[in-house]
Design a protein around this motif. Structure first.
Motif, short mmCIF file in Angstrom:
data_model
loop_
_atom_site.label_atom_id
_atom_site.label_comp_id
_atom_site.label_asym_id
_atom_site.label_seq_id
_atom_site.Cartn_x
_atom_site.Cartn_y
_atom_site.Cartn_z
N GLU A 73 0.12 7.31 6.61
CA GLU A 73 -0.91 6.47 7.20
C GLU A 73 -1.65 7.28 8.26
O GLU A 73 -1.03 7.84 9.17
CB GLU A 73 -0.31 5.23 7.83
CG GLU A 73 -1.33 4.31 8.48
CD GLU A 73 -2.38 3.79 7.49
OE1 GLU A 73 -3.51 4.34 7.49
OE2 GLU A 73 -2.06 2.87 6.72
N THR A 80 -5.42 -1.34 5.64
CA THR A 80 -4.94 -2.23 4.58
C THR A 80 -3.42 -2.15 4.51
O THR A 80 -2.82 -1.10 4.76
CB THR A 80 -5.53 -1.83 3.22
OG1 THR A 80 -5.19 -0.47 2.94
CG2 THR A 80 -7.04 -1.98 3.22
N GLY A 81 -2.81 -3.28 4.17
CA GLY A 81 -1.37 -3.32 3.97
C GLY A 81 -0.58 -3.66 5.22
O GLY A 81 0.58 -4.05 5.13
N TRP A 82 -1.16 -3.49 6.39
CA TRP A 82 -0.44 -3.79 7.64
C TRP A 82 -0.53 -5.29 7.92
O TRP A 82 -1.59 -5.91 7.76
CB TRP A 82 -1.04 -3.00 8.79
CG TRP A 82 -0.73 -1.52 8.71
CD1 TRP A 82 -1.44 -0.59 8.04
CD2 TRP A 82 0.37 -0.86 9.31
NE1 TRP A 82 -0.87 0.65 8.18
CE2 TRP A 82 0.26 0.51 8.96
CE3 TRP A 82 1.45 -1.25 10.09
CZ2 TRP A 82 1.19 1.48 9.36
CZ3 TRP A 82 2.37 -0.29 10.50
CH2 TRP A 82 2.24 1.05 10.14
N MET A 83 0.57 -5.82 8.43
CA MET A 83 0.64 -7.26 8.65
C MET A 83 1.14 -7.55 10.06
O MET A 83 2.15 -6.98 10.51
CB MET A 83 1.59 -7.90 7.63
CG MET A 83 1.61 -9.42 7.66
SD MET A 83 2.56 -10.09 6.28
CE MET A 83 1.58 -9.51 4.88
N ILE A 130 3.92 -5.29 14.25
CA ILE A 130 3.08 -5.02 13.08
C ILE A 130 3.91 -4.18 12.11
O ILE A 130 4.72 -3.34 12.54
CB ILE A 130 1.78 -4.31 13.49
CG1 ILE A 130 0.81 -4.25 12.33
CG2 ILE A 130 2.06 -2.94 14.07
CD1 ILE A 130 -0.60 -3.76 12.72
N SER A 131 3.73 -4.38 10.82
CA SER A 131 4.57 -3.68 9.85
C SER A 131 3.83 -3.57 8.51
O SER A 131 2.81 -4.24 8.27
CB SER A 131 5.89 -4.44 9.65
OG SER A 131 5.65 -5.76 9.23
N THR A 132 4.37 -2.72 7.64
CA THR A 132 3.80 -2.53 6.30
C THR A 132 4.89 -1.99 5.38
O THR A 132 5.89 -1.41 5.83
CB THR A 132 2.61 -1.57 6.34
OG1 THR A 132 1.99 -1.52 5.06
CG2 THR A 132 3.04 -0.17 6.72
N LEU A 175 7.42 -9.69 5.93
CA LEU A 175 6.82 -9.01 7.07
C LEU A 175 6.06 -9.97 7.99
O LEU A 175 5.81 -9.63 9.14
CB LEU A 175 5.89 -7.89 6.59
CG LEU A 175 6.56 -6.78 5.77
CD1 LEU A 175 5.54 -5.68 5.45
CD2 LEU A 175 7.75 -6.19 6.51
N GLU A 176 5.69 -11.14 7.51
CA GLU A 176 5.04 -12.11 8.38
C GLU A 176 5.99 -12.61 9.47
O GLU A 176 5.56 -13.09 10.51
CB GLU A 176 4.51 -13.29 7.57
CG GLU A 176 3.30 -12.96 6.72
CD GLU A 176 2.72 -14.21 6.08
OE1 GLU A 176 3.34 -15.29 6.24
OE2 GLU A 176 1.66 -14.11 5.43
N ALA A 420 10.35 -0.54 4.26
CA ALA A 420 9.19 -0.90 5.09
C ALA A 420 9.31 -0.20 6.44
O ALA A 420 10.38 0.28 6.84
CB ALA A 420 9.10 -2.42 5.28
N GLY A 422 7.91 -0.61 10.64
CA GLY A 422 7.31 -1.55 11.57
C GLY A 422 7.40 -1.08 13.01
O GLY A 422 8.24 -0.23 13.36
#
Length: 618
Positions: A73, A80-83, A130-132, A175-176, A420, A422
């Motif tokens: 990254e 994109t992809g990060w939550m 935040i994580s992906t 991840l939410e 994952a 985070g």
């Protein structure tokens, strides 16, 4: 000597010329730096036109992996992809429990590389999460794990972290709802609060007997980490885990800590084979005293425990001038009763006490009391002396028993699969910058990735660093004692230059030599004065010569008289022949007289030669 001085002067002249050339070169470098600064300003103005060109002409290109990777990254494109987490932190006040800290993607504040952006933590005193997902899950089998990313504490750091978590793979991973208790396999990165500067490496190890997870912490690095948190530069953090159960932690590609997963983790991965028996108790008669009072000791008869430790010094005498009738403190004569003083409520007003001014010049005031001194007869309370305890059994400890929870994990590298990544952080400082994440298995891939990203940032930061003089001044502001070192450093070469290059003191020989070589213009007055001095010198020499002639004539008269007397004596001796004894003695006398005459003649000749040489000189 003159030749040596001449060579030395040429040497000093050469040194001065070299110094002048160096000074000129430095001036040209300064001018060149000014030109570079102008070019820098010009390019900065053109940065709006070309965002991908750095301040000194280097074009930034987004790093691209050169081998197999599990995650990368750069934050240069669309995020994109990060939550962002939507949950709350447990066991925390509701007003701060939410993960509502703000994140932004932006360029560095200082040493900016146009086009190079990163993820920035923006909020203060808030929880951030935040994580992906990884592009491919990492399975701990026979390949190393390399985790690498960049951090810049743009505002320094008071209390907060910049570590990452590699989240454990599971079917219920959402991840939410990523928060502090989400299962992770590895936590790695910098953390600081107060003056405690840390670099975390923690992994969660699964107990093969119970199935529970325990955190294993790597030992603290031996290096000083403070500068990495305070210099506001971008630093590269790297973790390397190898299948042989070893690890390395690097900052800016330099190893700061390394060790074994089996030996250098706290607590250890494998528990001890034996433990203390929790049911074992110390016997009541167990004696742990190494020393005891001697039971056979008896207090001496002359031991008086009632004697005080201090007694009055009977030899002390009151100092002369002691003011017995003067108190040590007197009311302040300048004090006045406050206007709002109420005697009914506050009582009778009294002036505050101050030291008696009369006592300042006296040895003391008030009642004189003899000073105390140590009592020579004091012995204190008697105690029996200590002796070795014949019943001493040592320090008791519980017996050892086999550890019922013992297990042996020979390869702790085989951790839970990671799927994952985070960041779950709390910080009291904003603008923490993250960039260029990579997870791979080949060191060459990670190094190439670092060269294209962190390497360029380092290059720009080095180009924008202040000059040597500014750095020295900044260092002296933090450490004022450096000014002394600077002054001595500058004074030493100057002093040596003065010592070796200063002209040598003229000797008497050089002065006399130069006097004979230099012709001076002589005035008429000086010429007349020199002529008179020469005439006076000639007159003095003639008078001395006349005096010497008179003295020599006076010396010759007695010698001639003596010589005539000797000749008359010899003539009389021929007319009257002496006896045998007298004849021998006479001959001796004649020889002595002749020798004396000869010596006199020799002295006269020497004197004549001397006077003749003096005449020649005159």
């Amino acid at each position: 000597i003159t030749r040596m001085h001449f060579q030395w002067d040429w040497l000093c002249l050469g040194l001065l010329i070299i110094s002048s050339v160096n000074a000129e070169i430095e001036n040209e470098e300064i001018l060149g730096a000014d030109v570079e600064a102008e070019d820098f300003d010009k390019q900065s103005q053109e940065a709006d036109v070309d965002k991908d060109e750095s301040s000194f002409g280097v074009v930034y290109q987004t790093p691209k992996p050169t081998g197999e990777v599990y995650f990368t990254e750069t934050f240069d494109g669309v995020l994109t992809g990060w939550m962002l987490s939507k949950t709350k932190k447990e066991d925390t006040d509701d007003n701060i429990a939410k993960y509502d800290g703000r994140w932004e993607v932006e360029e560095l504040k200082e040493n900016t590389v146009p086009g190079d952006r990163g993820l920035v933590l923006k909020s203060v005193a808030k929880h951030h999460a935040i994580s992906t997902m990884l592009a491919k899950a990492f399975i701990f089998d026979n390949k190393p794990l390399i985790v690498q990313y960049e951090v810049n504490f743009q505002e320094g750091i008071d209390c907060g972290g910049a570590y990452i978590k590699l989240l454990s793979s599971s079917d219920d991973l959402n991840l939410e709802y990523f928060f502090d208790k989400t299962p992770y396999t590895i936590m790695f990165g910098p953390d600081k609060c107060g003056e405690d500067y840390k670099l975390h490496f923690i992994f969660r190890h699964k107990n093969p007997k119970t199935g529970q997870y325990d955190e294993k912490h790597a030992k603290r690095p031996d290096v000083d980490l403070k500068k990495f948190y305070l210099d506001k530069k971008t630093h590269l953090y790297t973790l390397v885990l190898k299948p042989d159960d070893t690890f390395e932690m690097l900052i800016d590609q330099s190893v700061v800590s390394k060790g074994s997963l089996l030996e250098d983790m706290v607590p250890p991965v494998n528990p001890p084979k034996e433990i203390e028996d929790p049911t074992d108790k110390k016997p009541d008669d167990w004696d742990e005293r190494p020393k005891i009072p001697d039971p056979n000791a008896v207090k001496p008869d002359d031991w008086d425990e009632d004697e005080p430790s201090k007694i009055e010094d009977l030899d002390a005498v009151k100092p002369e001038g002691w003011l017995d009738d003067e108190p040590q403190y007197v009311p302040d004569p300048n004090a006045k009763k406050p206007k709002d003083w109420d005697e009914e409520m506050d009582g009778e007003w009294e002036a505050p006490q101050i030291p008696n001014p009369k006592c300042e010049t006296a040895p003391g005031c008030g009642l004189w009391v003899r000073p105390m001194k140590n009592n020579p007869n004091y012995k204190g309370k008697w105690k029996a002396p200590m002796i070795d305890n014949p019943n001493y059994q040592g320090i008791w400890s519980p017996r050892k028993i086999p550890n019922p929870d013992y297990f042996e994990d020979p390869h702790p590298f085989q951790m839970t699969t990671v799927s994952a990544i985070g960041l779950e952080l709390w910080s009291m400082t904003s603008d923490i910058y993250f960039d260029n994440f990579i997870i791979c298995s080949e060191k060459e891939v990670a190094d190439r990735w670092a060269a294209d990203g962190w390497g360029l940032k380092k290059l720009v930061a080095s180009a924008n660093e202040p000059g040597m003089f500014s750095q020295l001044v900044t260092a002296a502001e933090d450490h004022p004692w450096l000014w002394v070192l600077y002054i001595l450093t500058l004074a030493l070469p100057v002093g040596l230059g003065v010592l070796f290059c200063w002209p040598a003191k003229k000797t008497d020989e050089d002065t006399e030599f130069k006097k004979t070589d230099i012709s001076k213009a002589i005035t008429k007055g000086e010429l007349k004065q020199e002529r008179e001095e020469l005439e006076d010198d000639e007159i003095d020499l003639e008078e001395e010569k006349e005096n010497e002639d008179i003295a020599e004539d006076e010396r010759r008269e007695p010698e001639e008289t003596k010589k005539e007397f000797i000749q008359d004596t010899k003539k009389m001796g021929r007319e009257a022949p002496p006896s045998e004894d007298e004849g021998e003695g006479g001959e001796d006398i004649d020889e002595e007289e002749e020798n004396e005459v000869a010596d006199g003649s020799q002295e006269e000749g020497d004197k004549s030669d001397k006077s003749g040489s003096e005449d020649e000189v005159s």
